[in-house]
Design an enzyme around this catalytic site. Sequence first.
Site, PDB file in Angstrom:
ATOM      1  N   GLY A  29       0.838  -1.186   0.000  1.00 33.84           N
ATOM      2  CA  GLY A  29       0.000   0.000   0.000  1.00 33.84           C
ATOM      3  C   GLY A  29       0.873   1.235   0.000  1.00 33.84           C
ATOM      4  CE1 TYR A  30       3.879   2.832  -3.853  1.00 34.30           C
ATOM      5  CE2 TYR A  30       2.082   1.270  -4.083  1.00 34.30           C
ATOM      6  CZ  TYR A  30       3.384   1.644  -4.341  1.00 34.30           C
ATOM      7  OH  TYR A  30       4.197   0.819  -5.078  1.00 34.30           O
ATOM      8  CG  LEU A  31       2.113   4.479   4.317  1.00 31.77           C
ATOM      9  CD1 LEU A  31       3.403   4.284   5.097  1.00 31.77           C
ATOM     10  CD2 LEU A  31       0.905   4.364   5.222  1.00 31.77           C
ATOM     11  NE  ARG A  83      -2.822   6.313  -0.375  1.00 33.65           N
ATOM     12  CZ  ARG A  83      -3.558   6.668   0.685  1.00 33.65           C
ATOM     13  NH1 ARG A  83      -4.771   7.149   0.517  1.00 33.65           N
ATOM     14  NH2 ARG A  83      -3.099   6.541   1.899  1.00 33.65           N
TER      15      ARG A  83
END
Length: 155
Positions: A29-31, A83
């Site tokens: 996932g993208y923070l 995401r």
Amino acid sequence: MGIEIERRFLVLGDGWRAAVTRSRRLHQGYLAREEGVAVRLRVTDGGAVLTIKGPGHLARPEYEYAVPLAEAEEMLGTLCTGRRIFKTRHDVLHGGLVWEVDVFEGPLAGLVIAEVELDDVARVPDLPPWAGREVTADPRYSNAALASAAAPPRG
């Protein structure tokens, strides 16, 4: 500072499958993703890594840090909603290099991308017969962009 030098290609057919040496499922996932910088969290094989990637396509700064698995899973579920990517990564040896063939799942099902990491930007790898169009510089095929995509890019 680490530098990642990587080329990415769409994959044609299943000819790569016979040469797989290792496979693993990835949940990432993208923070954050802003102005070419991406902060990614990846869980695989019981471990978790936080990666910060700087701007660039072929060569870009990259930093990686181990993260406690329980915290990584919590962050994926709470901070990365909308995401995330689920894929199976297969290592395939070709031309003296390890090619990582990613088979995407969920909304990206049907998309298969091969990545090869290089030690020099000038190095031209021997392309396997299943390597299709290069998408290294196409931002639609970055994992950060794919994590927010409702479907695989077309064209």
